[in-house]
Design a protein around this motif. Structure first.
Motif, PDB file in Angstrom:
ATOM      1  N   ALA B  15       0.803  -1.357   0.236  1.00  0.00           N
ATOM      2  CA  ALA B  15      -0.320  -0.296  -0.234  1.00  0.00           C
ATOM      3  C   ALA B  15       0.874   1.346   0.045  1.00  0.00           C
ATOM      4  CB  ALA B  15      -0.923   0.196   1.336  1.00  0.00           C
ATOM      5  N   LYS B  17       3.762   1.562  -1.017  1.00  0.00           N
ATOM      6  CA  LYS B  17       4.256   1.481  -2.714  1.00  0.00           C
ATOM      7  C   LYS B  17       3.400   2.613  -3.946  1.00  0.00           C
ATOM      8  CE  LYS B  17       7.522  -2.290  -1.793  1.00  0.00           C
ATOM      9  NZ  LYS B  17       8.000  -3.098  -2.701  1.00  0.00           N
ATOM     10  N   GLY B  18       2.101   1.176  -3.450  1.00  0.00           N
ATOM     11  CA  GLY B  18       1.344   2.931  -4.177  1.00  0.00           C
ATOM     12  C   GLY B  18       1.200   3.683  -3.997  1.00  0.00           C
ATOM     13  N   LEU B  21       4.109   5.301  -5.623  1.00  0.00           N
ATOM     14  CA  LEU B  21       3.979   5.431  -7.215  1.00  0.00           C
ATOM     15  C   LEU B  21       2.884   6.425  -7.350  1.00  0.00           C
ATOM     16  CD1 LEU B  21       5.092   2.258  -8.291  1.00  0.00           C
ATOM     17  CD2 LEU B  21       5.954   3.470  -7.704  1.00  0.00           C
ATOM     18  N   GLN B  22       1.604   7.039  -6.798  1.00  0.00           N
ATOM     19  CA  GLN B  22       1.029   7.777  -7.309  1.00  0.00           C
ATOM     20  C   GLN B  22       1.660   8.854  -7.506  1.00  0.00           C
ATOM     21  OE1 GLN B  22      -2.503   7.558  -7.986  1.00  0.00           O
ATOM     22  NE2 GLN B  22      -3.513   5.676  -6.825  1.00  0.00           N
ATOM     23  N   THR B  24       5.514   9.946  -7.674  1.00  0.00           N
ATOM     24  CA  THR B  24       6.952   9.558  -8.510  1.00  0.00           C
ATOM     25  C   THR B  24       6.969   8.552  -9.168  1.00  0.00           C
ATOM     26  OG1 THR B  24       9.099   9.928  -7.825  1.00  0.00           O
ATOM     27  CG2 THR B  24       7.628   9.055  -6.346  1.00  0.00           C
ATOM     28  N   ASP B  25       7.490   8.636  -9.744  1.00  0.00           N
ATOM     29  CA  ASP B  25       8.317   7.164 -10.440  1.00  0.00           C
ATOM     30  C   ASP B  25       9.279   6.679 -10.006  1.00  0.00           C
ATOM     31  OD1 ASP B  25      10.036   9.035 -11.917  1.00  0.00           O
ATOM     32  OD2 ASP B  25       8.980   8.669 -14.124  1.00  0.00           O
ATOM     33  N   ALA B  26      10.659   7.254  -9.286  1.00  0.00           N
ATOM     34  CA  ALA B  26      11.076   7.116  -8.608  1.00  0.00           C
ATOM     35  C   ALA B  26      11.222   5.208  -8.209  1.00  0.00           C
ATOM     36  CB  ALA B  26      11.403   7.196  -7.126  1.00  0.00           C
ATOM     37  N   PRO B 119      -7.539   6.487  -2.249  1.00  0.00           N
ATOM     38  CA  PRO B 119      -7.671   5.207  -3.195  1.00  0.00           C
ATOM     39  C   PRO B 119      -9.106   5.639  -3.731  1.00  0.00           C
ATOM     40  CG  PRO B 119      -8.968   5.240  -0.863  1.00  0.00           C
ATOM     41  CD  PRO B 119      -8.080   6.477  -0.759  1.00  0.00           C
ATOM     42  N   THR B 120      -8.478   4.193  -5.076  1.00  0.00           N
ATOM     43  CA  THR B 120      -9.165   4.839  -5.671  1.00  0.00           C
ATOM     44  C   THR B 120     -10.600   4.650  -5.313  1.00  0.00           C
ATOM     45  OG1 THR B 120      -7.324   4.313  -7.562  1.00  0.00           O
ATOM     46  CG2 THR B 120     -10.175   3.315  -8.290  1.00  0.00           C
TER      47      THR B 120
END
Lengths: 281, 281, 281
Positions: B15, B17-18, B21-22, B24-26, B119-120
């Motif tokens: 969670a 990580k999600g 990643l919303q 940054t694309d690190a 969250p979506t």
């Protein structure tokens, strides 16, 4: 981005990653590979809780007690997300959370048309595996590697709007349904069920957190426990009821395991009632 | 690059990580998610030993027994590195290793100004979680997802030299300190403590490796053991003292568990003395 | 792409990743870090089964019971793949699978010429580790971090065709061999061995799957079990023999652990015979 979730432990997920990386250079993110073995309900719960925090992605899910039987393999488009996994209900709660019903598309995988991965090396270590269907996948026991991983990689490459271009997909006319059990709620009693126990030992029920609103104590199966905003609201080792990060009533122990202290495991019924604020029931 | 470390087990790190990643694309790299539960000292040890091998990065650390209490959340700049985590001391040993004292900046996170992840899905699975502070994070029990992950993602995006531009950060005027216990050393005796036991069962003490220099045998709490350069310098199953990869005296068993053979666990005191080279004490 | 495999558990693999990422921005993929401790055969089996599913990559393998002794470190080119690890046989089965014999190159690492990683921070936490060789690696017990990780990063940077340009590599004139045990096969009897037990508890033998062809039942050490295409071909909890995804005869339990039900562990001999189709032996 492709996320991976399974009950495979180790090292089988690595074989799926190799297969995927033969076909795409997508970012791979592990959700978990230690879901309780062949436990569709637990996996369905965690996926519904975790996947909505991800940006649009392809989600590969393999919790598949029916591997090798005639159960279908599914690809679902849920809004901007794509889910790939067995047709046993494990994908549905997450899919419903990721998209409204009218924004869902369901496809069945024609396993005979998925190109199974060919490992490097002309002589396989053991022998070609037997398959009841000569056009079927390479193995009857590892569809994660031989069906779902290649399907997820191909689905990722075409994206959520290109699924209908995949020749191995057909619209799904029926699929296995799945619903979590619903609690029985009244103002002074909730009868629910433990949905899962997390790695901390927190027993997560299906009773909405609002049942605890404005309450300082409740009884759990007749035993009083305080209601706390945080684990640390009670002394170390003490039990409490709280609203967990999923929005449900959780039965916890501060720095301990709630499942053991309450004697609860997934599937157990649990009755909650308001308690007298003076500590008497 | 963002590294992640926690005592969360699985699947809660996904969670986080999600959420990251919303924003940054690190690149994401796991340090560990199986640190001993709510054990600040063990986590502080491992972070100090592991993070200095990384190139400049943002390090997200969540070992947080006080989650939901009024403990602060910190962001530290340590040279070219940034550390994000709870104000309980867990970040400090690594930060001191990554930078000289004059190259450290400390910020407190104003949790009401961190944008918690949404969250979506319009209907949350359970219900919105209760929070004592309506402007606070979405949950009281999962700040890793709701506070630390977004803070780490934002910190990574601005980089170590841009932290002061983040509106949710304020200079820290005080913070919880942390020191590892120091051993008592003389030429013929060391009284130390087991800091951690690693996954191999090696009991890692706080006694500097130099105590073993030019010695072939020592006593550990009165029992003689050989000093070895390598695990394999003694027969399989035998005990030895060696200088581990961290530079400290370790008490090990070749292909076995030192903690069990020596009866030691983290926090135990241990007395080391030189032993007669002929095997008599 | 660099894959990582070890028996390190956690968090030591993260130190290797930091060292690698100081030198290359290659994608990192974990194969497994929970191989049975210091068990060269198990690791060799899994690497042979998993690595052939990957695209060309550098594979870092550290299962190294002889760490710090005078065993060599190897770099192998196997076709388009490169393998890096200790000279104890662990790399060979995978290497042979990844390339024909004439497409294999073997190099020995001169450990004194590998640049060991320097952690950030001028004062190491403990003390510099003792080393019998002042030109050798920084530690005697963590060559994964100090020898293999930097060697793998450098090997990845030059690629399979550039290995001979690496100054720390010399052609290997000899190396430790490795062979899996071979079963004894006749038309009506197979005497094999359990090679590994996987995370599901499936006991994977070295008997080729073809032994089960056209058979409905066999005896395993005299006890009858059905032959199944899939786990689900028998009731939940029942034993079966099947052809696993590796092509070998596996002894399994549907939704249970075959190793426990059959009383088998790695290294155990097992005798298989055809059984009367009516259920009599």
């Amino acid at each position: 981005m492709i996320t991976l979730a399974s009950d495979f432990g180790s090292p089988y997920p690595a074989a799926m990653k190799g297969v995927i990386l033969q076909r795409t250079d997508a970012r791979l993110v592990d959700v978990a590979h230690d879901f309780p073995r062949q436990d569709v309900r637990s996996a369905a719960f965690w996926l519904r809780e975790v996947l909505p925090y991800f940006p649009p992605a392809t989600h590969l899910v393999v919790v598949d007690p029916g591997v090798g039987t005639d159960r279908n393999a599914l690809v679902l488009r849920a809004g901007d997300h794509v889910l790939v996994g067995p047709d046993n209900g494990v994908l549905l709660p997450a899919a419903r959370q990721l998209a409204d019903d009218f924004d869902l598309e369901r496809y069945v995988v024609d396993e005979t048309r998925v190109e199974s991965p060919a490992p490097t090396g002309s002589v396989p270590p053991g022998e070609p595996t037997t398959s009841s269907d000569p056009d079927g996948p390479a193995s009857n026991t590892f569809h994660g590697r031989d069906v779902f991983a290649p399907a997820a990689a191909e689905a990722h490459e075409v994206g959520p709007d290109g699924l209908e271009t995949l020749e191995f997909l057909e619209p799904a006319t029926e699929y296995v349904s799945f619903e979590f059990p619903e609690p029985t709620l009244s103002t002074d009693r909730a009868v629910g069920e433990v949905l899962v126990v997390d790695d901390f030992g927190n027993a997560i029920t299906n009773v909405p957190g609002s049942f605890l609103a404005d309450r300082e104590r409740i009884t759990v199966d007749g035993q009083q426990v305080p209601v706390g905003d945080t684990f640390a609201s009670v002394p170390v080792g003490d039990r409490l009821a709280t609203v967990g990060s999923h929005g449900y009533v959780e039965l916890d122990v501060n720095r301990g395991r709630g499942d053991e202290a309450f004697g609860l495991e997934p599937g157990d019924q649990v009755g909650l009632e308001p308690a007298d604020e003076n500590g008497d029931t």
